[in-house]
Motif scaffolding. Structure first.
Motif, PDB file in Angstrom:
ATOM      1  N   ALA A 255     173.285  74.679   0.809  1.00  0.00           N
ATOM      2  CA  ALA A 255     172.667  75.980   0.478  1.00  0.00           C
ATOM      3  C   ALA A 255     171.600  76.345   1.510  1.00  0.00           C
ATOM      4  CB  ALA A 255     172.070  75.939  -0.924  1.00  0.00           C
ATOM      5  N   LEU A 256     170.873  75.336   2.019  1.00  0.00           N
ATOM      6  CA  LEU A 256     169.871  75.632   3.059  1.00  0.00           C
ATOM      7  C   LEU A 256     170.561  76.250   4.277  1.00  0.00           C
ATOM      8  CD1 LEU A 256     167.580  72.439   3.039  1.00  0.00           C
ATOM      9  CD2 LEU A 256     167.049  74.686   2.105  1.00  0.00           C
ATOM     10  N   GLY A 257     171.691  75.650   4.668  1.00  0.00           N
ATOM     11  CA  GLY A 257     172.432  76.163   5.818  1.00  0.00           C
ATOM     12  C   GLY A 257     172.973  77.562   5.569  1.00  0.00           C
ATOM     13  N   LYS A 258     173.548  77.720   4.404  1.00  0.00           N
ATOM     14  CA  LYS A 258     174.158  79.005   4.051  1.00  0.00           C
ATOM     15  C   LYS A 258     173.125  80.139   4.068  1.00  0.00           C
ATOM     16  CE  LYS A 258     177.334  80.738   0.607  1.00  0.00           C
ATOM     17  NZ  LYS A 258     177.757  80.628  -0.765  1.00  0.00           N
TER      18      LYS A 258
ATOM     19  N   LEU B 125     163.278  79.770  -0.220  1.00  0.00           N
ATOM     20  CA  LEU B 125     163.237  78.310  -0.119  1.00  0.00           C
ATOM     21  C   LEU B 125     162.670  77.695  -1.404  1.00  0.00           C
ATOM     22  CD1 LEU B 125     163.550  75.660   1.431  1.00  0.00           C
ATOM     23  CD2 LEU B 125     161.291  76.042   2.439  1.00  0.00           C
ATOM     24  N   LEU B 126     161.562  78.270  -1.877  1.00  0.00           N
ATOM     25  CA  LEU B 126     160.964  77.736  -3.106  1.00  0.00           C
ATOM     26  C   LEU B 126     161.953  77.828  -4.263  1.00  0.00           C
ATOM     27  CD1 LEU B 126     157.276  78.983  -2.862  1.00  0.00           C
ATOM     28  CD2 LEU B 126     158.205  76.727  -2.342  1.00  0.00           C
ATOM     29  N   ASP B 127     162.702  78.928  -4.300  1.00  0.00           N
ATOM     30  CA  ASP B 127     163.697  79.104  -5.361  1.00  0.00           C
ATOM     31  C   ASP B 127     164.802  78.043  -5.250  1.00  0.00           C
ATOM     32  OD1 ASP B 127     164.854  80.625  -7.561  1.00  0.00           O
ATOM     33  OD2 ASP B 127     166.438  81.075  -6.102  1.00  0.00           O
ATOM     34  N   LEU B 128     165.273  77.787  -4.029  1.00  0.00           N
ATOM     35  CA  LEU B 128     166.320  76.769  -3.845  1.00  0.00           C
ATOM     36  C   LEU B 128     165.797  75.384  -4.254  1.00  0.00           C
ATOM     37  CD1 LEU B 128     167.896  77.794  -0.391  1.00  0.00           C
ATOM     38  CD2 LEU B 128     168.953  77.974  -2.649  1.00  0.00           C
ATOM     39  N   ILE B 129     164.545  75.099  -3.869  1.00  0.00           N
ATOM     40  CA  ILE B 129     163.954  73.798  -4.228  1.00  0.00           C
ATOM     41  C   ILE B 129     163.843  73.688  -5.757  1.00  0.00           C
ATOM     42  CG2 ILE B 129     161.813  72.423  -4.141  1.00  0.00           C
ATOM     43  CD1 ILE B 129     161.494  73.290  -1.208  1.00  0.00           C
ATOM     44  N   GLU B 130     163.373  74.781  -6.361  1.00  0.00           N
ATOM     45  CA  GLU B 130     163.156  74.793  -7.816  1.00  0.00           C
ATOM     46  C   GLU B 130     164.471  74.640  -8.588  1.00  0.00           C
ATOM     47  OE1 GLU B 130     160.328  74.437 -10.386  1.00  0.00           O
ATOM     48  OE2 GLU B 130     159.771  75.032  -8.350  1.00  0.00           O
TER      49      GLU B 130
ATOM     50  N   VAL C  82     160.447  70.056   1.535  1.00  0.00           N
ATOM     51  CA  VAL C  82     161.456  69.301   0.783  1.00  0.00           C
ATOM     52  C   VAL C  82     160.921  67.892   0.473  1.00  0.00           C
ATOM     53  CG1 VAL C  82     163.814  68.380   0.850  1.00  0.00           C
ATOM     54  CG2 VAL C  82     163.352  70.661   1.754  1.00  0.00           C
ATOM     55  N   ALA C  83     160.244  67.273   1.464  1.00  0.00           N
ATOM     56  CA  ALA C  83     159.727  65.907   1.267  1.00  0.00           C
ATOM     57  C   ALA C  83     158.676  65.859   0.165  1.00  0.00           C
ATOM     58  CB  ALA C  83     159.146  65.371   2.568  1.00  0.00           C
ATOM     59  N   LYS C  84     157.951  66.945  -0.016  1.00  0.00           N
ATOM     60  CA  LYS C  84     156.925  66.977  -1.074  1.00  0.00           C
ATOM     61  C   LYS C  84     157.578  66.807  -2.450  1.00  0.00           C
ATOM     62  CE  LYS C  84     152.866  69.462  -2.462  1.00  0.00           C
ATOM     63  NZ  LYS C  84     152.355  70.762  -2.763  1.00  0.00           N
ATOM     64  N   VAL C  85     158.796  67.255  -2.565  1.00  0.00           N
ATOM     65  CA  VAL C  85     159.513  67.160  -3.847  1.00  0.00           C
ATOM     66  C   VAL C  85     160.423  65.925  -3.877  1.00  0.00           C
ATOM     67  CG1 VAL C  85     161.215  68.335  -5.313  1.00  0.00           C
ATOM     68  CG2 VAL C  85     159.424  69.649  -4.179  1.00  0.00           C
ATOM     69  N   CYS C  86     161.070  65.625  -2.747  1.00  0.00           N
ATOM     70  CA  CYS C  86     162.016  64.496  -2.701  1.00  0.00           C
ATOM     71  C   CYS C  86     162.217  64.054  -1.248  1.00  0.00           C
ATOM     72  CB  CYS C  86     163.356  64.931  -3.299  1.00  0.00           C
ATOM     73  SG  CYS C  86     164.644  63.677  -3.175  1.00  0.00           S
ATOM     74  N   MET C  87     161.572  62.917  -0.891  1.00  0.00           N
ATOM     75  CA  MET C  87     161.684  62.493   0.512  1.00  0.00           C
ATOM     76  C   MET C  87     163.088  62.010   0.862  1.00  0.00           C
ATOM     77  SD  MET C  87     159.899  59.735   2.976  1.00  0.00           S
ATOM     78  CE  MET C  87     161.449  58.858   3.069  1.00  0.00           C
TER      79      MET C  87
ATOM     80  N   LYS D  72     165.448  63.031 -10.221  1.00  0.00           N
ATOM     81  CA  LYS D  72     165.563  61.752 -10.949  1.00  0.00           C
ATOM     82  C   LYS D  72     166.922  61.099 -10.658  1.00  0.00           C
ATOM     83  CE  LYS D  72     162.392  60.965 -14.093  1.00  0.00           C
ATOM     84  NZ  LYS D  72     161.572  61.271 -15.213  1.00  0.00           N
ATOM     85  N   ALA D  73     167.979  61.901 -10.661  1.00  0.00           N
ATOM     86  CA  ALA D  73     169.316  61.332 -10.395  1.00  0.00           C
ATOM     87  C   ALA D  73     169.415  60.850  -8.943  1.00  0.00           C
ATOM     88  CB  ALA D  73     170.392  62.381 -10.680  1.00  0.00           C
ATOM     89  N   ILE D  74     168.763  61.563  -8.044  1.00  0.00           N
ATOM     90  CA  ILE D  74     168.773  61.139  -6.630  1.00  0.00           C
ATOM     91  C   ILE D  74     168.121  59.762  -6.524  1.00  0.00           C
ATOM     92  CG2 ILE D  74     167.761  61.643  -4.347  1.00  0.00           C
ATOM     93  CD1 ILE D  74     168.008  64.687  -5.137  1.00  0.00           C
ATOM     94  N   ASP D  75     167.001  59.607  -7.250  1.00  0.00           N
ATOM     95  CA  ASP D  75     166.249  58.351  -7.160  1.00  0.00           C
ATOM     96  C   ASP D  75     166.905  57.213  -7.929  1.00  0.00           C
ATOM     97  OD1 ASP D  75     164.087  56.736  -6.398  1.00  0.00           O
ATOM     98  OD2 ASP D  75     163.081  57.088  -8.323  1.00  0.00           O
ATOM     99  N   THR D  76     167.422  57.499  -9.112  1.00  0.00           N
ATOM    100  CA  THR D  76     167.870  56.387  -9.968  1.00  0.00           C
ATOM    101  C   THR D  76     169.390  56.202 -10.009  1.00  0.00           C
ATOM    102  OG1 THR D  76     167.875  57.802 -11.916  1.00  0.00           O
ATOM    103  CG2 THR D  76     165.845  56.600 -11.487  1.00  0.00           C
ATOM    104  N   GLU D  77     170.146  57.250  -9.622  1.00  0.00           N
ATOM    105  CA  GLU D  77     171.617  57.133  -9.695  1.00  0.00           C
ATOM    106  C   GLU D  77     172.285  57.352  -8.344  1.00  0.00           C
ATOM    107  OE1 GLU D  77     172.832  60.035 -12.642  1.00  0.00           O
ATOM    108  OE2 GLU D  77     171.105  59.480 -13.861  1.00  0.00           O
ATOM    109  N   ALA D  78     171.518  57.294  -7.261  1.00  0.00           N
ATOM    110  CA  ALA D  78     172.044  57.481  -5.898  1.00  0.00           C
ATOM    111  C   ALA D  78     172.801  58.804  -5.763  1.00  0.00           C
ATOM    112  CB  ALA D  78     172.935  56.312  -5.494  1.00  0.00           C
ATOM    113  N   PHE D  79     172.306  59.833  -6.470  1.00  0.00           N
ATOM    114  CA  PHE D  79     172.938  61.150  -6.377  1.00  0.00           C
ATOM    115  C   PHE D  79     172.585  61.781  -5.026  1.00  0.00           C
ATOM    116  CE2 PHE D  79     172.825  65.772  -6.884  1.00  0.00           C
ATOM    117  CZ  PHE D  79     174.071  66.020  -7.444  1.00  0.00           C
ATOM    118  N   TYR D  80     173.576  62.296  -4.327  1.00  0.00           N
ATOM    119  CA  TYR D  80     173.375  62.898  -3.000  1.00  0.00           C
ATOM    120  C   TYR D  80     173.336  64.425  -3.151  1.00  0.00           C
ATOM    121  CZ  TYR D  80     174.914  64.375   1.735  1.00  0.00           C
ATOM    122  OH  TYR D  80     175.055  64.988   2.954  1.00  0.00           O
ATOM    123  N   ALA D  81     172.225  65.036  -2.743  1.00  0.00           N
ATOM    124  CA  ALA D  81     172.018  66.476  -3.003  1.00  0.00           C
ATOM    125  C   ALA D  81     172.735  67.347  -1.970  1.00  0.00           C
ATOM    126  CB  ALA D  81     170.526  66.788  -3.032  1.00  0.00           C
ATOM    127  N   ILE D  82     174.018  67.186  -1.860  1.00  0.00           N
ATOM    128  CA  ILE D  82     174.803  67.900  -0.840  1.00  0.00           C
ATOM    129  C   ILE D  82     174.766  69.420  -1.051  1.00  0.00           C
ATOM    130  CG2 ILE D  82     176.998  67.488  -2.088  1.00  0.00           C
ATOM    131  CD1 ILE D  82     178.339  67.339   0.714  1.00  0.00           C
TER     132      ILE D  82
END
Ligand SMILES: Cc1cc2nc3c(=O)[nH]c(=O)nc-3n(C[C@H](O)[C@H](O)[C@H](O)COP(=O)(O)OP(=O)(O)OC[C@H]3O[C@@H](n4cnc5c(N)ncnc54)[C@H](O)[C@@H]3O)c2cc1C
Length: 353
Positions: free
Chosen positions: A41-44, A13-18, A69-74, A26-36
């Motif tokens: 990958a979490l599901g897989k 999990l830590l590796d996937l988050i990292e 996950v929220a600690k890094v990106c809510m 930054k892109a999620i916050d400023t460019e509405a990037f969706y981390a699909i």
């Protein structure tokens, strides 16, 4: 699970988050990037699997996942919560057909899910009328109406909705985003969480076959699933609170430790957090899932999250005031947490009635 397996899972999990989340924040916050890709990958990698697990076990594991996950990106943790809400609908559905057909694909991340239940939750608490109508039809129901915001959606995603029939009954259905008659309009003009793939959903005579019905008795069903629905929200606030505390500690010695004169310190927040976590552990995880107890904890977490992000802004000064800084993002995310159904006003109403 053996200790080594737990450790391996944590490391994964830590590796996937990292590797898959941190570089995108930054892109999620400023460019509405969706981390699909991260969510899939979490599901897989088995993080949504309930196979061979008691519900207490997977709920605790999934709450911990949301927190990390929220600690890094809510914003992404909120998408994760949407998916867990969809999983909760299917795991508890009395209709075996849809459960058997959809649950494996949702648990392995092949399909992602969302929830349109804010309006029904407000309806059941006496705050709003139901926005979706269902008309009985040969072999299914026809849905009409508009939901102003549903998140974690995409072309191949599904989400749960509740609609009212002419007989004053409420049914719950699972709806694919690609269905005819459903129009999705993306919204990225919010103060924060724009990377949450949030859409206005307009239903115009959308035919839902019987096989996609989650339940014909949504009144009983929503009462049954709402404790878990709320439990999964609590770690959204805990994760942000932990991130804010870390940001406060990071600038502790700045300007000759001038921050020590501020009224709220990391230790105050840590103490409150510890108490809240202890209560979650004792009263909800180990104890019975009492609705008002969960509501009280969800409310306490919302206030603690707001206190923590405010304190972090004061401790971080002008570097925190930069548009795309961590403290600024957490401040905006925390306001969403306060206004995510059940909102603070809604929770206060439930507790006081
Ligand atoms: C970024 C974001 C993502 C969200 N994701 C979801 C989700 O995945 N699923 C979900 O069910 N809810 C979602 N919501 C709704 C959320 O959970 C809360 O219900 C909402 O933020 C605040 O509710 P409120 O009680 O303050 O009501 P308000 O937002 O003040 O709404 C009051 C009334 O106005 C209507 N309304 C609000 N906005 C609009 C609009 N733009 N157009 C027309 N009518 C409107 C509402 O339906 C309601 O009847 C999301 C909201 C936001 C901001």
């Amino acid at each position: 699970m053996m200790i080594n397996q737990v450790k391996d899972k944590e490391a994964l999990l830590l590796d996937l988050i990292e590797t898959k989340l941190k570089p995108k924040v930054k892109a999620i916050d400023t460019e509405a990037f969706y981390a699909i890709d991260f969510l899939k990958a979490l599901g897989k990698n088995g993080f949504f699997s309930s196979t061979h697990k008691l519900d207490e076990a997977y709920i605790v594991d999934e709450m911990s996942l949301v927190e990390k996950v929220a600690k890094v990106c809510m914003t992404t943790a909120f998408c994760l919560w949407c998916h867990l809400a969809a999983l909760t609908f299917l795991r508890n559905s009395p209709r075996l057909h849809i459960k058997e057909k959809m649950l494996p694909a949702l648990e392995n991340g092949e399909i992602l899910g969302g929830t349109g239940l804010s309006n029904p939750m407000k309806y059941y608490a006496g705050l709003e009328k139901l926005l979706l109508k269902a008309e009985q039809s040969e072999g299914g129901v026809v849905l009409s109406g508009t939901l102003p915001a549903v998140s974690n959606l995409g072309s191949d995603h599904w989400f749960g909705v509740i609609a009212e029939t002419a007989e004053n009954k409420r049914v719950m259905c699972f709806v694919p985003c690609s269905i005819a008659g459903l129009e999705l309009k993306e919204r990225t003009d919010y103060l924060g969480v724009n990377g949450s793939a949030t859409y206005v959903c307009s239903f115009q005579d959308v035919f839902i076959p019987d096989e996609w019905l989650i339940t014909e008795d949504a009144d009983t069903f929503s009462e049954q699933i709402r404790p878990v629905f709320l439990l999964y929200q609590i770690p959204l606030g805990i994760g942000v609170t932990k991130a804010a505390i870390a940001d406060i500690e990071r600038v502790k010695t700045k300007q000759n430790s001038c921050n020590q004169f501020l009224h709220v310190q990391a230790t105050d927040l840590k103490n409150k957090l510890k108490q809240a976590q202890q209560r979650i552990e004792d009263r909800v995880i180990k104890g019975e899932r009492n609705w008002k107890e969960i509501v009280a904890l969800r409310l306490e977490t919302a206030y603690l999250t707001l206190d923590s992000v405010h304190a972090s802004m004061l401790h971080n000064g002008s570097s925190g005031y930069l548009k795309d800084s961590g403290p600024s993002r957490q401040l905006r995310e925390a306001y969403f947490f306060a206004n995510l159904t059940p909102t603070i006003k809604h929770l206060e109403k439930v507790l006081q009635s």
